[in-house]
Motif scaffolding. Structure first.
Motif, PDB file in Angstrom:
ATOM      1  N   LYS A 111      27.864  -9.295 -52.994  1.00  0.00           N
ATOM      2  CA  LYS A 111      27.968 -10.594 -53.751  1.00  0.00           C
ATOM      3  C   LYS A 111      27.069 -11.846 -53.400  1.00  0.00           C
ATOM      4  CE  LYS A 111      32.397  -9.639 -55.824  1.00  0.00           C
ATOM      5  NZ  LYS A 111      33.907 -10.148 -56.019  1.00  0.00           N
ATOM      6  N   THR A 112      26.811 -11.773 -51.959  1.00  0.00           N
ATOM      7  CA  THR A 112      26.079 -12.755 -51.376  1.00  0.00           C
ATOM      8  C   THR A 112      25.224 -12.215 -50.259  1.00  0.00           C
ATOM      9  OG1 THR A 112      28.247 -14.071 -51.350  1.00  0.00           O
ATOM     10  CG2 THR A 112      26.588 -14.563 -49.773  1.00  0.00           C
ATOM     11  N   PRO A 125      23.556 -19.135 -47.582  1.00  0.00           N
ATOM     12  CA  PRO A 125      24.109 -17.984 -48.565  1.00  0.00           C
ATOM     13  C   PRO A 125      23.247 -18.167 -50.027  1.00  0.00           C
ATOM     14  CG  PRO A 125      25.548 -19.935 -48.513  1.00  0.00           C
ATOM     15  CD  PRO A 125      24.371 -20.329 -47.648  1.00  0.00           C
ATOM     16  N   ASP A 127      23.978 -16.532 -53.756  1.00  0.00           N
ATOM     17  CA  ASP A 127      24.935 -16.010 -54.944  1.00  0.00           C
ATOM     18  C   ASP A 127      24.206 -15.046 -55.363  1.00  0.00           C
ATOM     19  OD1 ASP A 127      26.007 -15.396 -57.155  1.00  0.00           O
ATOM     20  OD2 ASP A 127      27.502 -16.917 -56.999  1.00  0.00           O
ATOM     21  N   THR A 130      23.925 -15.307 -59.632  1.00  0.00           N
ATOM     22  CA  THR A 130      23.335 -16.187 -60.245  1.00  0.00           C
ATOM     23  C   THR A 130      21.912 -16.559 -59.493  1.00  0.00           C
ATOM     24  OG1 THR A 130      24.307 -17.913 -58.903  1.00  0.00           O
ATOM     25  CG2 THR A 130      25.392 -17.324 -61.204  1.00  0.00           C
ATOM     26  N   ASN A 131      21.489 -15.795 -58.264  1.00  0.00           N
ATOM     27  CA  ASN A 131      20.464 -16.116 -57.557  1.00  0.00           C
ATOM     28  C   ASN A 131      20.275 -17.677 -57.208  1.00  0.00           C
ATOM     29  OD1 ASN A 131      19.600 -13.741 -56.892  1.00  0.00           O
ATOM     30  ND2 ASN A 131      18.080 -13.501 -58.561  1.00  0.00           N
ATOM     31  N   THR A 132      21.422 -18.167 -56.839  1.00  0.00           N
ATOM     32  CA  THR A 132      21.861 -19.803 -56.603  1.00  0.00           C
ATOM     33  C   THR A 132      21.959 -19.649 -54.981  1.00  0.00           C
ATOM     34  OG1 THR A 132      22.629 -20.112 -58.732  1.00  0.00           O
ATOM     35  CG2 THR A 132      23.019 -21.684 -56.911  1.00  0.00           C
ATOM     36  N   GLY A 134      22.990 -21.575 -51.794  1.00  0.00           N
ATOM     37  CA  GLY A 134      24.053 -22.303 -51.609  1.00  0.00           C
ATOM     38  C   GLY A 134      23.719 -23.398 -50.383  1.00  0.00           C
TER      39      GLY A 134
END
Length: 144
Positions: A111-112, A125, A127, A130-132, A134
């Motif tokens: 997930k990360t 990190p 995500d 969503t390819n975000t 952090g």
């Protein structure tokens, strides 16, 4: 005792990531802004993925599902997201400018992805759903 075969990839190969099925190896080539895909059974480069000029790929991580490769680009502080089925870049994620990211690792649940940066001494990190990107986690105990 035999000597192994040298496999020619790109200039200044960095880290290597192996697909979960053990069939392919992905080598980040810092000096040639490429990622070499090696067929492990034949010890041959099957594909070379070109990254943007000046990116400087170094560390990488394949998600546990074997579908996506995340490549930390040292020179331009980005992460290239590569679809393993097509060996194509599907996203470019931007980290703190001049952070010099050099290592990436996925969590066991996939997930990360965490990216370590040399210049900023932090961990960022990502995500992967969503390819975000952090907020960075500061390194408290000195240099990484």
């Amino acid at each position: 005792n035999t000597v192994g075969t040298n496999i020619i990839t790109g200039i200044t190969p960095g880290m290597i990531s192996i697909t979960p099925d053990g069939k392919l190896a992905y080598v980040a080539n810092l000096g040639s802004d490429t990622v070499s895909v090696i067929n492990i059974a034949t010890n041959t480069v099957t594909t070379t993925i070109a990254l943007p000029a000046g990116s400087g790929p170094y560390g990488s991580s394949i998600l546990p599902n074997g579908k996506t490769l995340y490549v930390a680009n040292y020179n331009n502080s980005t992460v290239s997201v590569i679809d393993i089925a097509t060996n194509s870049i599907v996203d470019t994620l931007f980290l703190t400018p001049n952070s010099l990211p050099f290592w990436a690792a996925s969590t066991p649940d996939g997930k990360t992805v965490y990216v370590i940066s040399e210049a900023t001494d932090d961990v960022t990190p990502i995500d992967v759903v969503t390819n975000t990107v952090g907020p960075s986690i500061a390194q408290i105990m000195g240099d990484i």
